[in-house]
Design a protein around this motif. Structure first.
Motif, PDB file in Angstrom:
ATOM      1  N   LEU A  48       0.846  -1.196   0.000  1.00  0.00           N
ATOM      2  CA  LEU A  48       0.000   0.000   0.000  1.00  0.00           C
ATOM      3  C   LEU A  48       0.882   1.247   0.000  1.00  0.00           C
ATOM      4  O   LEU A  48       1.740   1.426   0.874  1.00  0.00           O
ATOM      5  CB  LEU A  48      -0.914   0.008   1.226  1.00  0.00           C
ATOM      6  CG  LEU A  48      -1.978  -1.103   1.278  1.00  0.00           C
ATOM      7  CD1 LEU A  48      -2.776  -1.010   2.582  1.00  0.00           C
ATOM      8  CD2 LEU A  48      -2.926  -1.014   0.070  1.00  0.00           C
ATOM      9  N   ALA A  70      -3.046   7.390  -2.825  1.00  0.00           N
ATOM     10  CA  ALA A  70      -2.947   6.093  -2.143  1.00  0.00           C
ATOM     11  C   ALA A  70      -3.945   6.006  -0.983  1.00  0.00           C
ATOM     12  O   ALA A  70      -4.438   4.913  -0.679  1.00  0.00           O
ATOM     13  CB  ALA A  70      -1.522   5.871  -1.651  1.00  0.00           C
ATOM     14  N   ILE A  94      -6.287   2.867   0.063  1.00  0.00           N
ATOM     15  CA  ILE A  94      -6.356   2.245   1.397  1.00  0.00           C
ATOM     16  C   ILE A  94      -7.815   2.225   1.879  1.00  0.00           C
ATOM     17  O   ILE A  94      -8.287   1.220   2.420  1.00  0.00           O
ATOM     18  CB  ILE A  94      -5.447   3.008   2.390  1.00  0.00           C
ATOM     19  CG1 ILE A  94      -4.001   3.002   1.885  1.00  0.00           C
ATOM     20  CG2 ILE A  94      -5.528   2.389   3.789  1.00  0.00           C
ATOM     21  CD1 ILE A  94      -3.110   4.052   2.544  1.00  0.00           C
ATOM     22  N   VAL A 141      -9.581  -0.541   0.054  1.00  0.00           N
ATOM     23  CA  VAL A 141      -9.130  -1.849   0.566  1.00  0.00           C
ATOM     24  C   VAL A 141      -9.783  -2.091   1.932  1.00  0.00           C
ATOM     25  O   VAL A 141     -10.228  -3.206   2.234  1.00  0.00           O
ATOM     26  CB  VAL A 141      -7.582  -1.908   0.646  1.00  0.00           C
ATOM     27  CG1 VAL A 141      -7.118  -3.129   1.432  1.00  0.00           C
ATOM     28  CG2 VAL A 141      -6.982  -1.932  -0.763  1.00  0.00           C
ATOM     29  N   ALA A 154      -1.373  -6.561   4.221  1.00  0.00           N
ATOM     30  CA  ALA A 154      -0.880  -5.341   3.584  1.00  0.00           C
ATOM     31  C   ALA A 154       0.513  -4.992   4.095  1.00  0.00           C
ATOM     32  O   ALA A 154       0.800  -5.114   5.289  1.00  0.00           O
ATOM     33  CB  ALA A 154      -1.833  -4.187   3.864  1.00  0.00           C
ATOM     34  N   THR A 178       0.671   5.447   6.264  1.00  0.00           N
ATOM     35  CA  THR A 178      -0.151   4.408   5.631  1.00  0.00           C
ATOM     36  C   THR A 178      -0.446   3.287   6.618  1.00  0.00           C
ATOM     37  O   THR A 178      -1.564   2.757   6.666  1.00  0.00           O
ATOM     38  CB  THR A 178       0.570   3.887   4.373  1.00  0.00           C
ATOM     39  OG1 THR A 178       0.538   4.934   3.403  1.00  0.00           O
ATOM     40  CG2 THR A 178      -0.081   2.654   3.792  1.00  0.00           C
ATOM     41  N   SER A 206      -4.186   2.207   7.774  1.00  0.00           N
ATOM     42  CA  SER A 206      -4.588   0.813   7.537  1.00  0.00           C
ATOM     43  C   SER A 206      -5.079   0.178   8.833  1.00  0.00           C
ATOM     44  O   SER A 206      -6.111  -0.509   8.848  1.00  0.00           O
ATOM     45  CB  SER A 206      -3.401   0.010   6.997  1.00  0.00           C
ATOM     46  OG  SER A 206      -2.922   0.587   5.820  1.00  0.00           O
ATOM     47  N   ASP A 244       0.238   2.328  -5.808  1.00  0.00           N
ATOM     48  CA  ASP A 244       0.794   3.562  -5.249  1.00  0.00           C
ATOM     49  C   ASP A 244       0.502   4.725  -6.196  1.00  0.00           C
ATOM     50  O   ASP A 244       0.189   4.517  -7.377  1.00  0.00           O
ATOM     51  CB  ASP A 244       2.317   3.393  -5.069  1.00  0.00           C
ATOM     52  CG  ASP A 244       2.905   4.348  -4.033  1.00  0.00           C
ATOM     53  OD1 ASP A 244       2.221   5.314  -3.649  1.00  0.00           O
ATOM     54  OD2 ASP A 244       4.056   4.117  -3.627  1.00  0.00           O
TER      55      ASP A 244
END
Ligand code: 5RP
Length: 232
Positions: free
Chosen positions: A26, A32, A36, A39, A51, A58, A62, A83
């Motif tokens: 990720l 990005a 995320i 996802v 991930a 990030t 996440s 990315d």
């Protein structure tokens, strides 16, 4: 559509490639972040992935979304990384990355990935790298002025990246020199020259790494494939 809507559209298109059981890299940055978020939605609906985050930022986002994180120590091979980028060269799909300061981990994750998918809005497409932005170069703090002088010797104009009057420090504890070059004719050669400069940890030229670029514009989504990429 405004720029954020375009970034979101490209991000969501890319996340269609995420499947249960994958190890997924990720990326970092505002585009990005849409990856995320999407996802996170898939994970909430039952998709099971591990991930590998490219930055502390990030990783934190996440975790907040319940995405299970792993490390390259546990998962040295990544199925798919998604990315953003600061510039994408149309003819080669080579990139400049690192305005968000995560270029080192981003390049390590891209290099460990079977497939590296880049998501951008159409303003990031350029004919030649270096059109809008300099090349971010991550350097050791020790003697950074000497490293900057050596970069001048290969034609760069380095500027120490600052954040609120202090030098910006990367997740790896290094500084960033933003380096303008007159014209980047041969990005592979420049990437190599920068990385041969003592004190340079890595640089934001991503040459020959991109599998696919997903570009969102007002007219829709365009998918650019890199036929020359052996990773497919
Ligand atoms: C961070 C990066 C980002 O991918 C790049 O800066 C693009 O960011 P954004 O999507 O916010 O424009 O390389 O190191």
């Amino acid at each position: 559509m405004n720029r954020d809507e375009l970034k979101k559209a490209a991000a969501e298109k890319a996340v269609e490639q995420v499947e249960s059981g994958m190890v997924v890299g990720l990326g970092t940055g505002s585009t990005a972040a849409f990856v995320i978020a999407r996802v996170g939605e898939l994970v909430a609906q039952g998709t099971k992935i591990i991930a590998i985050p490219t930055s502390e930022r990030t990783a934190q986002m996440s975790r907040e979304l319940g995405i299970q994180l792993g490390s390259l120590a546990e998962y040295p091979r990544i199925d798919l990384a998604i990315d953003g980028a600061d510039e994408v060269e149309r003819s080669t799909l080579n990139l400049i990355k690192g305005l968000g300061g995560a270029l080192l981990r981003e390049k390590i994750v891209a290099a460990a990935s079977k497939r590296f998918v880049v998501v951008v809005d159409s303003e990031k497409l350029v004919d030649h790298l270096g059109h809008h932005t300099g090349v971010p170069v991550e350097v050791a703090q020790f003697g950074w002025q000497a490293t900057a002088a050596a970069i001048e010797d290969i034609g760069g104009r380095p500027q120490l990246r600052l954040r609120e009057d202090h030098a910006f420090v990367t997740d790896g504890g290094n500084y960033i020199l933003d380096c303008r070059f007159d014209v980047i004719k041969d990005s592979a050669e420049l990437e190599r020259k920068l990385n041969m400069t003592v004190g340079v940890v890595d640089n934001g030229l991503f040459v020959g790494r991109t599998s696919q670029v997903i570009v969102a514009s007002d007219t829709g989504i365009t998918v650019l494939e890199n036929d020359r990429n052996p990773r497919g």
